[in-house]
Scaffold this motif. Structure first.
Motif, short mmCIF file in Angstrom:
data_model
loop_
_atom_site.label_atom_id
_atom_site.label_comp_id
_atom_site.label_asym_id
_atom_site.label_seq_id
_atom_site.Cartn_x
_atom_site.Cartn_y
_atom_site.Cartn_z
N PRO A 240 2.86 -101.06 31.34
CA PRO A 240 3.08 -99.62 31.13
C PRO A 240 4.32 -99.12 31.86
O PRO A 240 5.07 -98.28 31.34
CB PRO A 240 1.81 -98.97 31.70
CG PRO A 240 0.79 -100.05 31.70
CD PRO A 240 1.50 -101.36 31.83
N ASP B 264 -0.76 -99.30 24.70
CA ASP B 264 -1.59 -98.10 24.79
C ASP B 264 -0.97 -97.04 23.88
O ASP B 264 0.11 -96.51 24.17
CB ASP B 264 -1.58 -97.65 26.28
CG ASP B 264 -2.33 -96.36 26.51
OD1 ASP B 264 -2.66 -95.66 25.53
OD2 ASP B 264 -2.57 -96.04 27.68
N GLU C 85 -1.71 -93.97 23.21
CA GLU C 85 -1.51 -92.62 23.77
C GLU C 85 -0.30 -92.58 24.69
O GLU C 85 0.45 -91.60 24.71
CB GLU C 85 -2.77 -92.17 24.54
CG GLU C 85 -3.97 -91.85 23.63
CD GLU C 85 -3.64 -90.82 22.53
OE1 GLU C 85 -2.92 -89.86 22.81
OE2 GLU C 85 -4.09 -91.03 21.39
N LEU C 86 -0.10 -93.65 25.46
CA LEU C 86 1.07 -93.71 26.35
C LEU C 86 2.35 -93.68 25.52
O LEU C 86 3.31 -92.95 25.84
CB LEU C 86 1.02 -95.00 27.19
CG LEU C 86 2.29 -95.31 27.99
CD1 LEU C 86 2.46 -94.32 29.13
CD2 LEU C 86 2.27 -96.75 28.52
#
Ligand code: FDA
Length: 319
Positions: free
Chosen positions: A67, A105, A107-108
């Motif tokens: 991330p 991810d 949403e990220l």
């Protein structure tokens, strides 16, 4: 077979480690890559702008595995936007959603994309979402739609004529007013997903070009903005002279405005054709990649054109 082998190598980490260690490979890649730094890329862009060409800037990177890498890529794109605005170059940006964390991810990735789109909108800059392999198409369209629903009208996306599904996808997003770049497609795809024969990919490219022009005619085509940051709705990305000739003649036959038909090509490929089209009065945009993550991009360019591989191998053997 040859293309498939190279496309496999483009995503193989062992090959990447090996090839990026060779200085001559980096030098060979520099035909297509503007440089390691944003400063170098801006120099290349300024030269292209001086020759009457618009650009789209790609900070190379894809398939991040952490991330924090996705967040760093987002920050770097914000810096790119600020520099485009500061220097006044005629450029927008292109990016890949797997660089912003889509594989980790959803949403990220959406959040990162929202930050970039919002900052770009402040500067009046268009953000083009590149299309990656077929496993990413649904999520890419989904993120595009969520951005549009949230009011980001400065975001466009890319469709690939080698995918069977593209005609349907294209019709749907064009009805929603999307700005589209059409290309042939650069990834390794199975025959149940993509046309295996080049002739079919080319025929579909022409069919989709006609569809893009028809829809733009029906809805009122948007010409390029004078600063070149906002491209017209219809962007035809190819170096294939037959595809370009078809787009030109279809546009002329239907009365489609020349300055609403943008041709796009990659940095380092057919510069002669780029300047020729610009001198004829068409908007022409050059895709300018930069950064240290050049390996997969470069190997996809090798896969497209056997002559590039012979050049690479002859350099390797000379060593
Ligand atoms: P084609 O492969 O038939 O080539 C036509 C001619 O162009 C060749 O005969 C040769 O002269 C020249 N040429 C093409 N590739 C060359 C190379 N690598 N080196 C030297 N000469 C070459 N793909 C994707 O999947 N997702 C995306 O988001 C994008 N984005 C994108 C943006 C822009 C601006 C361009 C131009 C292309 C892309 N692509 C892409 C890549 C695209 O899908 C395709 O792989 C390449 O453009 C090569 O296909 P052509 O349409 O040029 O035709």
């Amino acid at each position: 077979m040859f293309r498939a082998a190279l496309l496999y190598l483009s995503s193989a980490s062992w090959a990447r480690r090996l090839v990026t260690g060779w200085g001559f490979a980096r030098r060979a890649a520099s035909r297509f890559i503007a440089g390691d730094t944003l400063a170098k890329a801006l120099e290349v862009i300024q030269r292209l702008n001086n020759n009457g060409l618009f650009t789209t800037l790609d900070h190379l990177g894809e398939n991040v595995t952490k991330p924090e890498e996705a967040v760093r890529a987002t920050d770097e794109y914000i810096e790119v936007l600020e520099q485009i605005d500061d220097t006044g170059v005629k450029s927008n940006i292109s990016l890949k959603l797997t660089q912003l964390g889509m594989g980790l991810d959803f949403e990220l990735c959406l959040e990162n994309m929202q930050c970039i789109a919002a900052r770009a909108a402040e500067f009046g800059i268009m953000v083009r979402i590149d299309m990656e392999d077929s496993s990413t198409v649904d999520r890419t369209i989904d993120i595009f739609r969520q951005l549009r629903q949230a009011g980001s009208t400065n975001v466009g996306l890319v469709f690939q004529s080698y995918l069977y599904r593209t005609e349907k996808d294209l019709q749907a997003v064009l009805n929603e007013g999307a700005s589209v770049r059409l290309c042939k497609g650069a990834y390794k795809e199975p025959p149940d997903v993509a046309f295996p024969r080049k002739a079919d990919v080319d025929a579909n490219f022409d069919k989709l070009t006609a569809l893009l022009i028809d829809v733009a005619m029906a809805t009122g085509s948007i010409p390029a903005s004078p600063d070149g940051k906002v491209p017209p709705v219809t962007a035809i990305a190819t170096h294939d002279e037959k595809r370009i000739a078809f787009a030109k003649s279809y546009a002329a036959d239907t009365g489609f405005s020349m300055n609403a038909l943008e041709f796009q090509m990659l940095n380092g490929i057919r510069s002669d054709l780029q300047t020729q089209l610009a001198s004829e009065g068409y908007p022409v945009r050059v895709y300018v990649p930069f950064g240290t993550e050049w390996y997969p991009y470069y190997v996809r360019r090798l896969a497209e054109h056997p002559a590039n591989v012979y050049f690479f191998l002859s350099n390797l053997l000379r060593r």
